[in-house]
Every structure is written in C-alpha cells, then in structure tokens.
Write a protein that holds these residues in place. Structure first.
Motif, short mmCIF file in Angstrom:
data_model
loop_
_atom_site.label_atom_id
_atom_site.label_comp_id
_atom_site.label_asym_id
_atom_site.label_seq_id
_atom_site.Cartn_x
_atom_site.Cartn_y
_atom_site.Cartn_z
N TYR A 1 0.85 -1.19 0.00
CA TYR A 1 0.00 0.00 0.00
C TYR A 1 0.88 1.24 0.00
O TYR A 1 2.00 1.21 0.52
N VAL A 2 0.36 2.32 -0.56
CA VAL A 2 1.06 3.60 -0.48
C VAL A 2 0.18 4.56 0.32
O VAL A 2 -1.05 4.57 0.18
N ASN A 3 0.83 5.32 1.18
CA ASN A 3 0.14 6.29 2.01
C ASN A 3 -0.31 7.47 1.16
O ASN A 3 0.50 8.05 0.43
N LYS A 4 -1.58 7.84 1.22
CA LYS A 4 -2.10 8.99 0.50
C LYS A 4 -1.54 10.30 1.07
O LYS A 4 -1.46 11.30 0.36
N ASN A 5 -1.19 10.29 2.35
CA ASN A 5 -0.68 11.47 3.01
C ASN A 5 0.85 11.47 2.93
O ASN A 5 1.50 10.51 3.36
N GLY B 1 3.18 0.47 10.88
CA GLY B 1 2.91 1.84 10.46
C GLY B 1 1.96 1.95 9.28
O GLY B 1 1.84 3.02 8.68
N LEU B 2 1.28 0.86 8.95
CA LEU B 2 0.34 0.88 7.83
C LEU B 2 -0.74 1.92 8.09
O LEU B 2 -1.36 1.94 9.16
N PRO B 3 -0.96 2.84 7.14
CA PRO B 3 -1.97 3.88 7.35
C PRO B 3 -3.38 3.31 7.43
O PRO B 3 -3.65 2.21 6.96
N ALA B 4 -4.26 4.09 8.00
CA ALA B 4 -5.68 3.72 8.07
C ALA B 4 -6.19 3.47 6.65
O ALA B 4 -5.70 4.06 5.68
N ILE B 5 -7.18 2.61 6.53
CA ILE B 5 -7.69 2.19 5.22
C ILE B 5 -8.08 3.38 4.33
O ILE B 5 -7.86 3.35 3.12
N GLU B 6 -8.61 4.43 4.92
CA GLU B 6 -9.02 5.59 4.12
C GLU B 6 -7.83 6.44 3.68
O GLU B 6 -7.98 7.32 2.82
N ASN B 7 -6.65 6.16 4.21
CA ASN B 7 -5.46 6.94 3.88
C ASN B 7 -4.43 6.16 3.07
O ASN B 7 -3.26 6.52 3.04
N ARG B 8 -4.86 5.08 2.44
CA ARG B 8 -3.91 4.28 1.66
C ARG B 8 -4.52 3.83 0.35
O ARG B 8 -5.73 3.74 0.20
N ILE B 9 -3.63 3.54 -0.59
CA ILE B 9 -4.00 3.02 -1.91
C ILE B 9 -3.38 1.63 -2.04
O ILE B 9 -2.17 1.46 -1.82
N TYR B 10 -4.19 0.67 -2.40
CA TYR B 10 -3.72 -0.70 -2.59
C TYR B 10 -2.89 -0.77 -3.87
O TYR B 10 -3.32 -0.33 -4.94
N LEU B 11 -1.69 -1.32 -3.76
CA LEU B 11 -0.78 -1.42 -4.91
C LEU B 11 -0.74 -2.82 -5.51
O LEU B 11 -0.11 -3.02 -6.54
N GLY B 12 -1.40 -3.77 -4.86
CA GLY B 12 -1.41 -5.14 -5.36
C GLY B 12 -0.43 -6.02 -4.62
O GLY B 12 0.22 -5.61 -3.66
#
Length: 69
Positions: free
Chosen positions: A6-10, A26-37
């Motif tokens: 995942y990549v952090n949107k912030n 440190g994985l960001p909250a689900i609403e703050n991340r983009i799944y990269l596969g």
C-alpha cells in the motif's frame, strides 16, 4: 514471498508517500492508503506507487531495502 503493498495517500513532511507492506505496524488507516497489489518485493511495489505519486519511498521499517534517506 509475495505480500500486499500500500502507499500512504498522506505525504511525509519531506513530501514522500511511503510504501508499506501488509504487516507493517505503520500501515496507514484504510481511508489513507491506496492498494498497490501483490508483489514479490518492495521494489516493484514502489514502481507501482510512482503511477500515483512522483515522490515515493519505502518505509524504513517494513521496506528497508527500498528506503532512501
């Protein structure tokens, strides 16, 4: 071993959008991340994240081989 990434949107204070694996504390909250596969390494996950953001870095904890200073 393949993992989901995942990549952090912030962005961090330096402008980096950090890439994390599925198990990172440190994985960001689900609403703050983009799944990269699913990827075999953080290197391909970072390449994928660059399709979303120009300034990308691997997390120093879960992706140390992709983390730059």
């Amino acid at each position: 071993m393949s993992k989901s990434y995942y990549v952090n949107k912030n962005a961090q204070s330096n402008g980096d959008h950090e890439v994390h694996d599925q198990n990172c504390a440190g994985l960001p909250a689900i609403e703050n991340r983009i799944y990269l596969g699913v990827h075999d390494s953080c290197h391909t996950a970072v390449r994928e994240a660059k399709n979303h953001y120009t300034q990308v870095n691997g997390c120093k904890y879960c992706c140390p081989s992709c983390h730059t200073q």
